[in-house]
Design a protein around this motif. Structure first.
Motif, PDB file in Angstrom:
ATOM      1  N   PHE A  10       0.205 -10.469  28.774  1.00  0.00           N
ATOM      2  CA  PHE A  10      -1.139 -11.103  28.017  1.00  0.00           C
ATOM      3  C   PHE A  10      -2.083 -11.859  29.228  1.00  0.00           C
ATOM      4  CE2 PHE A  10      -2.587 -15.192  26.533  1.00  0.00           C
ATOM      5  CZ  PHE A  10      -3.259 -14.948  25.435  1.00  0.00           C
ATOM      6  N   PHE A  11      -1.692 -12.639  30.234  1.00  0.00           N
ATOM      7  CA  PHE A  11      -2.113 -12.986  31.318  1.00  0.00           C
ATOM      8  C   PHE A  11      -3.026 -11.985  32.085  1.00  0.00           C
ATOM      9  CE2 PHE A  11      -2.845 -14.093  35.723  1.00  0.00           C
ATOM     10  CZ  PHE A  11      -3.649 -15.362  35.320  1.00  0.00           C
ATOM     11  N   ILE A  12      -2.473 -10.579  32.371  1.00  0.00           N
ATOM     12  CA  ILE A  12      -3.414  -9.661  32.760  1.00  0.00           C
ATOM     13  C   ILE A  12      -4.325  -9.046  32.001  1.00  0.00           C
ATOM     14  CG2 ILE A  12      -3.378  -7.137  33.597  1.00  0.00           C
ATOM     15  CD1 ILE A  12      -0.177  -7.870  34.622  1.00  0.00           C
ATOM     16  N   ILE A  13      -4.002  -9.131  30.475  1.00  0.00           N
ATOM     17  CA  ILE A  13      -5.154  -8.806  29.608  1.00  0.00           C
ATOM     18  C   ILE A  13      -6.319  -9.812  29.695  1.00  0.00           C
ATOM     19  CG2 ILE A  13      -5.669  -8.299  27.210  1.00  0.00           C
ATOM     20  CD1 ILE A  13      -2.885  -7.002  27.073  1.00  0.00           C
ATOM     21  N   LEU A  14      -5.923 -11.062  29.692  1.00  0.00           N
ATOM     22  CA  LEU A  14      -6.784 -12.150  29.661  1.00  0.00           C
ATOM     23  C   LEU A  14      -7.787 -12.092  30.861  1.00  0.00           C
ATOM     24  CD1 LEU A  14      -7.693 -14.550  28.127  1.00  0.00           C
ATOM     25  CD2 LEU A  14      -6.030 -15.859  29.707  1.00  0.00           C
ATOM     26  N   VAL A  15      -7.376 -11.734  32.013  1.00  0.00           N
ATOM     27  CA  VAL A  15      -7.968 -11.771  33.151  1.00  0.00           C
ATOM     28  C   VAL A  15      -8.839 -10.625  33.083  1.00  0.00           C
ATOM     29  CG1 VAL A  15      -8.080 -11.265  35.658  1.00  0.00           C
ATOM     30  CG2 VAL A  15      -6.509 -12.987  34.683  1.00  0.00           C
ATOM     31  N   VAL A  16      -8.549  -9.082  32.559  1.00  0.00           N
ATOM     32  CA  VAL A  16      -9.405  -8.172  32.511  1.00  0.00           C
ATOM     33  C   VAL A  16     -10.426  -8.584  31.508  1.00  0.00           C
ATOM     34  CG1 VAL A  16      -9.318  -5.801  31.863  1.00  0.00           C
ATOM     35  CG2 VAL A  16      -7.665  -6.488  33.173  1.00  0.00           C
ATOM     36  N   LEU A  17     -10.131  -9.007  30.644  1.00  0.00           N
ATOM     37  CA  LEU A  17     -11.084  -9.624  29.277  1.00  0.00           C
ATOM     38  C   LEU A  17     -12.390 -10.342  30.131  1.00  0.00           C
ATOM     39  CD1 LEU A  17      -9.323 -10.074  26.065  1.00  0.00           C
ATOM     40  CD2 LEU A  17     -11.257  -8.349  26.683  1.00  0.00           C
ATOM     41  N   MET A  18     -11.823 -11.450  30.970  1.00  0.00           N
ATOM     42  CA  MET A  18     -12.967 -12.263  31.541  1.00  0.00           C
ATOM     43  C   MET A  18     -13.637 -11.587  32.784  1.00  0.00           C
ATOM     44  SD  MET A  18     -10.394 -15.579  31.631  1.00  0.00           S
ATOM     45  CE  MET A  18     -10.741 -16.214  33.200  1.00  0.00           C
ATOM     46  N   LEU A  19     -12.947 -10.640  33.502  1.00  0.00           N
ATOM     47  CA  LEU A  19     -13.743  -9.922  34.567  1.00  0.00           C
ATOM     48  C   LEU A  19     -14.764  -9.020  34.038  1.00  0.00           C
ATOM     49  CD1 LEU A  19     -10.992  -9.330  37.271  1.00  0.00           C
ATOM     50  CD2 LEU A  19     -12.779 -10.999  37.229  1.00  0.00           C
ATOM     51  N   PHE A  20     -14.095  -8.362  33.055  1.00  0.00           N
ATOM     52  CA  PHE A  20     -15.149  -6.975  32.609  1.00  0.00           C
ATOM     53  C   PHE A  20     -16.119  -7.125  31.285  1.00  0.00           C
ATOM     54  CE2 PHE A  20     -11.896  -5.116  35.521  1.00  0.00           C
ATOM     55  CZ  PHE A  20     -12.622  -4.741  36.379  1.00  0.00           C
ATOM     56  N   GLY A  21     -15.409  -7.952  30.462  1.00  0.00           N
ATOM     57  CA  GLY A  21     -15.850  -8.231  29.365  1.00  0.00           C
ATOM     58  C   GLY A  21     -15.295  -7.056  28.091  1.00  0.00           C
ATOM     59  N   SER A  22     -15.409  -7.536  26.969  1.00  0.00           N
ATOM     60  CA  SER A  22     -14.805  -6.657  25.911  1.00  0.00           C
ATOM     61  C   SER A  22     -15.686  -5.262  25.708  1.00  0.00           C
ATOM     62  CB  SER A  22     -14.719  -7.392  24.627  1.00  0.00           C
ATOM     63  OG  SER A  22     -16.052  -7.544  24.225  1.00  0.00           O
ATOM     64  N   ASP A  23     -16.883  -5.190  26.125  1.00  0.00           N
ATOM     65  CA  ASP A  23     -17.731  -4.170  25.913  1.00  0.00           C
ATOM     66  C   ASP A  23     -17.306  -3.016  27.135  1.00  0.00           C
ATOM     67  OD1 ASP A  23     -18.932  -5.813  27.718  1.00  0.00           O
ATOM     68  OD2 ASP A  23     -20.756  -5.070  27.504  1.00  0.00           O
ATOM     69  N   LYS A  24     -17.067  -3.548  28.202  1.00  0.00           N
ATOM     70  CA  LYS A  24     -16.928  -2.573  29.223  1.00  0.00           C
ATOM     71  C   LYS A  24     -15.393  -2.058  29.290  1.00  0.00           C
ATOM     72  CE  LYS A  24     -20.476  -3.443  32.078  1.00  0.00           C
ATOM     73  NZ  LYS A  24     -21.469  -2.842  32.812  1.00  0.00           N
ATOM     74  N   ILE A  25     -14.436  -2.579  28.601  1.00  0.00           N
ATOM     75  CA  ILE A  25     -12.979  -2.075  28.744  1.00  0.00           C
ATOM     76  C   ILE A  25     -12.632  -0.893  28.131  1.00  0.00           C
ATOM     77  CG2 ILE A  25     -10.787  -2.546  27.816  1.00  0.00           C
ATOM     78  CD1 ILE A  25     -11.190  -5.420  28.076  1.00  0.00           C
ATOM     79  N   PRO A  26     -13.398  -0.248  26.832  1.00  0.00           N
ATOM     80  CA  PRO A  26     -13.027   1.042  26.697  1.00  0.00           C
ATOM     81  C   PRO A  26     -13.558   2.138  27.716  1.00  0.00           C
ATOM     82  CG  PRO A  26     -14.147  -0.150  24.836  1.00  0.00           C
ATOM     83  CD  PRO A  26     -14.134  -1.088  25.942  1.00  0.00           C
ATOM     84  N   ASP A  27     -14.909   1.784  28.430  1.00  0.00           N
ATOM     85  CA  ASP A  27     -15.422   2.664  29.422  1.00  0.00           C
ATOM     86  C   ASP A  27     -14.321   2.687  30.443  1.00  0.00           C
ATOM     87  OD1 ASP A  27     -17.642   3.254  27.906  1.00  0.00           O
ATOM     88  OD2 ASP A  27     -18.734   1.599  28.967  1.00  0.00           O
ATOM     89  N   ILE A  28     -13.798   1.596  30.907  1.00  0.00           N
ATOM     90  CA  ILE A  28     -12.736   1.434  32.036  1.00  0.00           C
ATOM     91  C   ILE A  28     -11.498   2.582  31.515  1.00  0.00           C
ATOM     92  CG2 ILE A  28     -11.435   0.062  33.298  1.00  0.00           C
ATOM     93  CD1 ILE A  28     -13.533  -2.114  33.209  1.00  0.00           C
ATOM     94  N   ALA A  29     -11.044   2.074  30.519  1.00  0.00           N
ATOM     95  CA  ALA A  29      -9.884   2.820  30.026  1.00  0.00           C
ATOM     96  C   ALA A  29     -10.082   4.505  29.858  1.00  0.00           C
ATOM     97  CB  ALA A  29      -9.567   2.461  28.735  1.00  0.00           C
ATOM     98  N   ARG A  30     -11.336   4.761  29.389  1.00  0.00           N
ATOM     99  CA  ARG A  30     -11.674   6.155  29.321  1.00  0.00           C
ATOM    100  C   ARG A  30     -11.824   6.813  30.939  1.00  0.00           C
ATOM    101  NH1 ARG A  30     -16.173   5.549  26.837  1.00  0.00           N
ATOM    102  NH2 ARG A  30     -15.350   5.103  24.904  1.00  0.00           N
ATOM    103  N   ALA A  31     -12.245   6.088  31.789  1.00  0.00           N
ATOM    104  CA  ALA A  31     -12.258   6.611  33.141  1.00  0.00           C
ATOM    105  C   ALA A  31     -10.989   6.572  33.950  1.00  0.00           C
ATOM    106  CB  ALA A  31     -13.223   5.565  34.032  1.00  0.00           C
ATOM    107  N   LEU A  32     -10.081   5.666  33.546  1.00  0.00           N
ATOM    108  CA  LEU A  32      -8.804   5.895  34.019  1.00  0.00           C
ATOM    109  C   LEU A  32      -7.959   6.950  33.394  1.00  0.00           C
ATOM    110  CD1 LEU A  32      -7.607   2.036  33.828  1.00  0.00           C
ATOM    111  CD2 LEU A  32      -7.741   3.632  36.063  1.00  0.00           C
ATOM    112  N   GLY A  33      -8.308   7.327  31.869  1.00  0.00           N
ATOM    113  CA  GLY A  33      -7.745   8.398  31.448  1.00  0.00           C
ATOM    114  C   GLY A  33      -8.006   9.669  31.934  1.00  0.00           C
ATOM    115  N   LYS A  34      -9.352   9.909  32.316  1.00  0.00           N
ATOM    116  CA  LYS A  34      -9.784  11.034  33.116  1.00  0.00           C
ATOM    117  C   LYS A  34      -9.150  11.351  34.185  1.00  0.00           C
ATOM    118  CE  LYS A  34     -14.234  11.300  30.571  1.00  0.00           C
ATOM    119  NZ  LYS A  34     -15.769  11.368  30.506  1.00  0.00           N
TER     120      LYS A  34
END
Length: 115
Positions: A10-34
């Motif tokens: 939960f803490f890691i998800i919270l930090v990621v949300l604060m750093l990148f914002g909710s609009d950038k997370i799908p793009d980051i996940a897509r790039a990690l998947g690729k």
């Protein structure tokens, strides 16, 4: 999951949300998947090249690893026999023991009912 508890996740998800914002997370996940897919494809290509190289050299990977697998299986069997030797008792010994148990139950059954 990788030694991470629920609170830590939960803490890691919270930090990621604060750093990148909710609009950038799908793009980051897509790039990690690729990236993971490219890494998997690269390792599969390396494996196939190694297998082709061994076949060209006249070696068979299955026979090379088969001997190791057989030795591991023998070692496991030996350890199992040493740890629990009564588990592998021959059926020739088990069947008479079971018969004697049944006979004792049949004999003591009427006695138990009378008490």
């Amino acid at each position: 999951m990788f030694g991470i508890g629920g609170g830590e996740l939960f803490f890691i998800i919270l930090v990621v949300l604060m750093l990148f914002g909710s609009d950038k997370i799908p793009d980051i996940a897509r790039a990690l998947g690729k990236g993971m897919a490219q890494l998997k494809n690269a390792t599969n290509e390396i494996k196939s090249e190694i297998q082709k190289g061994t076949q060209d050299a006249g070696l068979d990977m299955n026979t090379l690893t088969g001997g190791v697998s057989e030795e591991i299986a023998k070692a496991k069997e030996g350890i199992t026999k040493m740890v629990n030797p009564l588990e592998n008792i021959n059926l020739d010994v088990q069947n008479p023991i079971e018969k004697v148990k049944e006979d004792i139950e049949n004999i003591t059954g009427p006695i138990k009912r009378q008490l």
